[in-house]
Each structure stands twice: as structure tokens, then as C-alpha cells.
Design an enzyme around this catalytic site. Structure first.
Site, PDB file in Angstrom:
ATOM      1  N   LYS A 294       2.116  33.078  70.465  1.00  0.00           N
ATOM      2  CA  LYS A 294       3.072  34.653  70.643  1.00  0.00           C
ATOM      3  C   LYS A 294       1.544  35.746  71.446  1.00  0.00           C
ATOM      4  O   LYS A 294       0.604  34.780  71.733  1.00  0.00           O
ATOM      5  CB  LYS A 294       3.571  35.239  70.037  1.00  0.00           C
TER       6      LYS A 294
ATOM      7  N   ARG B   4       7.487  30.380  61.494  1.00  0.00           N
ATOM      8  CA  ARG B   4       8.986  30.023  62.305  1.00  0.00           C
ATOM      9  C   ARG B   4       7.864  29.582  63.395  1.00  0.00           C
ATOM     10  O   ARG B   4       6.758  30.261  63.943  1.00  0.00           O
ATOM     11  CB  ARG B   4       9.511  30.786  63.234  1.00  0.00           C
TER      12      ARG B   4
HETATM   13  N1  HH2 Z   1      10.980  35.028  67.643  1.00  0.00           N
HETATM   14  C1  HH2 Z   1      11.684  34.767  69.009  1.00  0.00           C
HETATM   15  C2  HH2 Z   1      13.249  34.356  68.824  1.00  0.00           C
HETATM   16  N2  HH2 Z   1      13.504  34.087  67.428  1.00  0.00           N
HETATM   17  N3  HH2 Z   1      13.400  34.375  65.275  1.00  0.00           N
HETATM   18  C3  HH2 Z   1      12.443  35.260  64.072  1.00  0.00           C
HETATM   19  N4  HH2 Z   1      13.293  35.724  63.113  1.00  0.00           N
HETATM   20  N5  HH2 Z   1      11.776  35.556  64.208  1.00  0.00           N
HETATM   21  C4  HH2 Z   1      10.276  35.432  65.427  1.00  0.00           C
HETATM   22  O1  HH2 Z   1       9.708  35.745  65.523  1.00  0.00           O
HETATM   23  C5  HH2 Z   1      11.087  34.960  66.511  1.00  0.00           C
HETATM   24  C6  HH2 Z   1      12.536  34.549  66.440  1.00  0.00           C
HETATM   25  C7  HH2 Z   1      10.554  34.508  70.450  1.00  0.00           C
HETATM   26  O2  HH2 Z   1       9.831  33.008  70.000  1.00  0.00           O
HETATM   27  P1  HH2 Z   1      10.368  31.563  71.222  1.00  0.00           P
HETATM   28  O3  HH2 Z   1      11.444  31.513  70.508  1.00  0.00           O
HETATM   29  O4  HH2 Z   1       9.188  30.778  70.419  1.00  0.00           O
HETATM   30  O5  HH2 Z   1      10.273  32.186  72.734  1.00  0.00           O
HETATM   31  P2  HH2 Z   1      11.606  32.982  73.510  1.00  0.00           P
HETATM   32  O6  HH2 Z   1      11.787  34.282  72.654  1.00  0.00           O
HETATM   33  O7  HH2 Z   1      10.671  33.506  75.085  1.00  0.00           O
HETATM   34  O8  HH2 Z   1      12.640  31.970  73.454  1.00  0.00           O
END
Ligand code: HH2
Length: 283
Positions: free
Chosen positions: A221, A256
Site C-alpha cells: 500500500k 492479507r
Molecule cells: N484492502 C483492500 C481491499 N480489501 N479488505 C480488508 N479486509 N482489508 C484491507 O486492508 C483491504 C481489503 C485494498 O487493497 P487491494 O485489494 O490490494 O487493492 P484494490 O482495492 O485496488 O483492489
């Protein structure tokens, strides 16, 4: 339900949710796994690398992102969930705030609900979680992904996030979700400055003090990029591993992550040093 053979609250090595985003625009893996065959291949890799669960999402929640329709989100995730059935043995978590998407995903084999709105975005989500009896991740977010990074201010970020999540856990329980199915997540990057994220990785799990298991979603992030001279997401692996080590030492039960193999190796060495794992015979 159990993840990696243990109940959610049982202590032991940190368990990993491998991230599989089926979106065109996720900040790191966006566009790479839109094709269902590529997604299935990635799921198999994440399982082979040691993921304890797979977190499948069809809507990016990165800062500044807009929302997608329920129809679109279902079209992204359901074919992949169907193709995963019988092909992987770890549980699949559905990363959504829409009850319609979660319900259809559960019918297609998903076994965990990961709701970044902590059951607040869709009035049907709490009863769905309760009736399906699956583990639920309740995450803290300030505002919406579209607005959340506009000057977030907290007095005491750890105390405020904790108070909010305990109230969402109470809401979930009031609606019939079993306490042992609840996981709390402080929402790294969701309406937080770099300092807020660092304070939460350091202090959130100790503040929860074992009342619920804690999940930390730090992987690649923006705060890591900010700490590393604005490194882009592709250059944030080592920084992510540093955050994973800190989160693990602070007591997180789940991480995660995009990088399952590297995080698994990091945790293995950390556990051996802390004498949580047997040491191979020396020489
Ligand atoms: N972060 C993201 C998405 N879902 N769910 C939980 N429980 N905790 C988190 O920190 C979290 C999450 C965002 O990260 P990512 O899925 O890698 O990216 P994007 O939102 O651009 O798909």
C-alpha cells in the site's frame, strides 16, 4: 469454520489471505487476472505458495476509486468462484460490501465474507452473514474510497478505530453473527495518513487484546511507498515484508497479502526465532 485447521481465535502461526483481484484497476494486480483462466492459475499458485485462504474481489477500493454495479461485480467474480470449486482446498473469502454479491458468491463456494464497510453499506449484509454462519471480516474505513484520503484527522487513531469496530462487532452479534466468526481489521490505507497506518500496525492488535482475531491488510500500500522515497507498488515488496513482520509481532492473526511465498518465508524465520516452530537439526 476453521482456516488452516484452526478456529479463528486459536493461537498459532499467522495465517495468510492471498489476494486475488478480478478487476481492471486494482492498484497492484489490476488487469492481470480478469481472464478466468489466468485467475484460476493465480489461485493455484497462491495456494501452492502457502495461502491459508484466498480473498477474491471484483471491485477496487483503492483511494479515489468509484463503485461498480452489482451486476458487473458478479460478472467478474462468479465465473472464477465456480471454476475454483473442487480445484483448491483452502477457503475462499469474498471481498465485497454488497449482500447480493456475497450471497451469490457463497452459493458458488465462498466461505468467508470480507466487508470493508463492516456491514454498514448494505442493510442485508448482517442478516446474510448471520444466516450463512461464515466468518466475517469487519474493516474500518473513514468515508468512502472516493473521498477517504482527503485529510483524515483522528485524536487517537487506535482508540477511535477500536471503538468503531467494537461497535460494529456488537451490531453484528445483535443481528445473529456468532462472536467466534468475527475478525477485526483496522483498514490500513482507508482514510489514514502514513502515521495513522503505522500507529495501527503497531497498536491495534494489542488494543484489541484478544477479544477478536485481527487481520492487517498492509500489502504494497501507499504508506509503504511514501516511506521508501515514493517507490511504486512494484517496488514495495521488502517494505511490505517489514510491515508483515511488525504486524505479526504485534499480535495480528491474519495478514492479507499479494506476496504469499515471500511472506510465508518471513514468518517461518520469525517463528523459529521466537521458538514458535521447531528448529531443523543444526550444523
Ligand atoms: N484492502 C483492500 C481491499 N480489501 N479488505 C480488508 N479486509 N482489508 C484491507 O486492508 C483491504 C481489503 C485494498 O487493497 P487491494 O485489494 O490490494 O487493492 P484494490 O482495492 O485496488 O483492489
Amino acid at each position: 469454520m476453521k482456516i488452516a485447521g484452526r478456529g479463528l481465535a486459536e493461537r498459532g502461526p499467522v495465517r495468510l489471505f492471498g489476494i486475488l483481484n478480478l478487476t481492471p484497476d486494482s492498484f497492484f494486480d489490476g488487469g492481470r487476472f480478469i481472464n478466468p483462466e489466468a485467475a484460476l492459475a493465480r489461485a493455484l499458485v497462491l495456494e501452492a505458495e502457502g495461502a491459508d485462504a484466498l480473498d477474491v474481489g471484483g471491485e477496487s477500493t483503492r483511494p479515489g476509486s468509484g463503485s461498480v454495479s452489482e451486476k458487473e461485480e458478479k460478472e467478474r467474480v462468479l465465473p472464477v468462484l465456480k471454476s475454483l470449486r473442487g480445484r483448491i482446498s483452502i477457503p475462499v473469502s469474498i471481498d465485497t460490501s454488497k449482500a447480493g454479491v456475497a450471497e451469490a458468491a457463497l452459493e458458488c463456494g465462498a466461505a468467508i465474507i470480507n466487508d470493508v464497510s463492516a456491514l454498514s453499506a448494505d442493510p442485508r449484509m448482517a442478516s446474510l452473514a448471520a444466516s450463512s454462519g461464515v466468518p466475517v471480516v469487519l474493516m474500518h474505513m473513514r468515508g468512502t474510497p472516493g473521498t477517504m484520503q482527503k485529510e483524515p484527522v483522528y485524536g487517537d487513531v487506535v482508540a477511535e478505530v477500536l471503538e468503531y469496530l467494537l461497535s460494529r462487532a456488537a451490531f453484528a452479534e445483535k443481528n445473529g453473527v456468532a462472536a467466534e466468526d468475527i475478525i477485526l481489521d483496522p483498514g490500513i490505507g482507508f482514510g489514514k495518513t502514513v502515521e495513522h497506518n503505522l500507529a495501527l500496525i503497531r497498536g491495534f492488535a494489542p488494543a484489541v487484546a484478544g477479544r477478536f482475531p485481527v487481520l492487517i491488510g498492509h500489502s504494497r500500500k501507499n504508506f509503504i511507498g511514501r516511506l521508501l522515497d515514493n517507490a511504486p507498488p512494484e517496488e514495495r515488496l521488502c517494505g511490505s515484508l517489514g510491515a508483515a513482520a511488525a504486524a505479526s509481532l504485534s499480535g495480528a492473526a491474519f495478514l492479507r497479502v499479494h506476496d504469499v511465498r515471500a511472506t510465508r518465508e518471513l514468518l517461518k524465520v520469525l517463528s523459529a526465532i521466537r521458538k514458535e516452530e521447531p528448529c531443523p537439526s543444526s550444523n
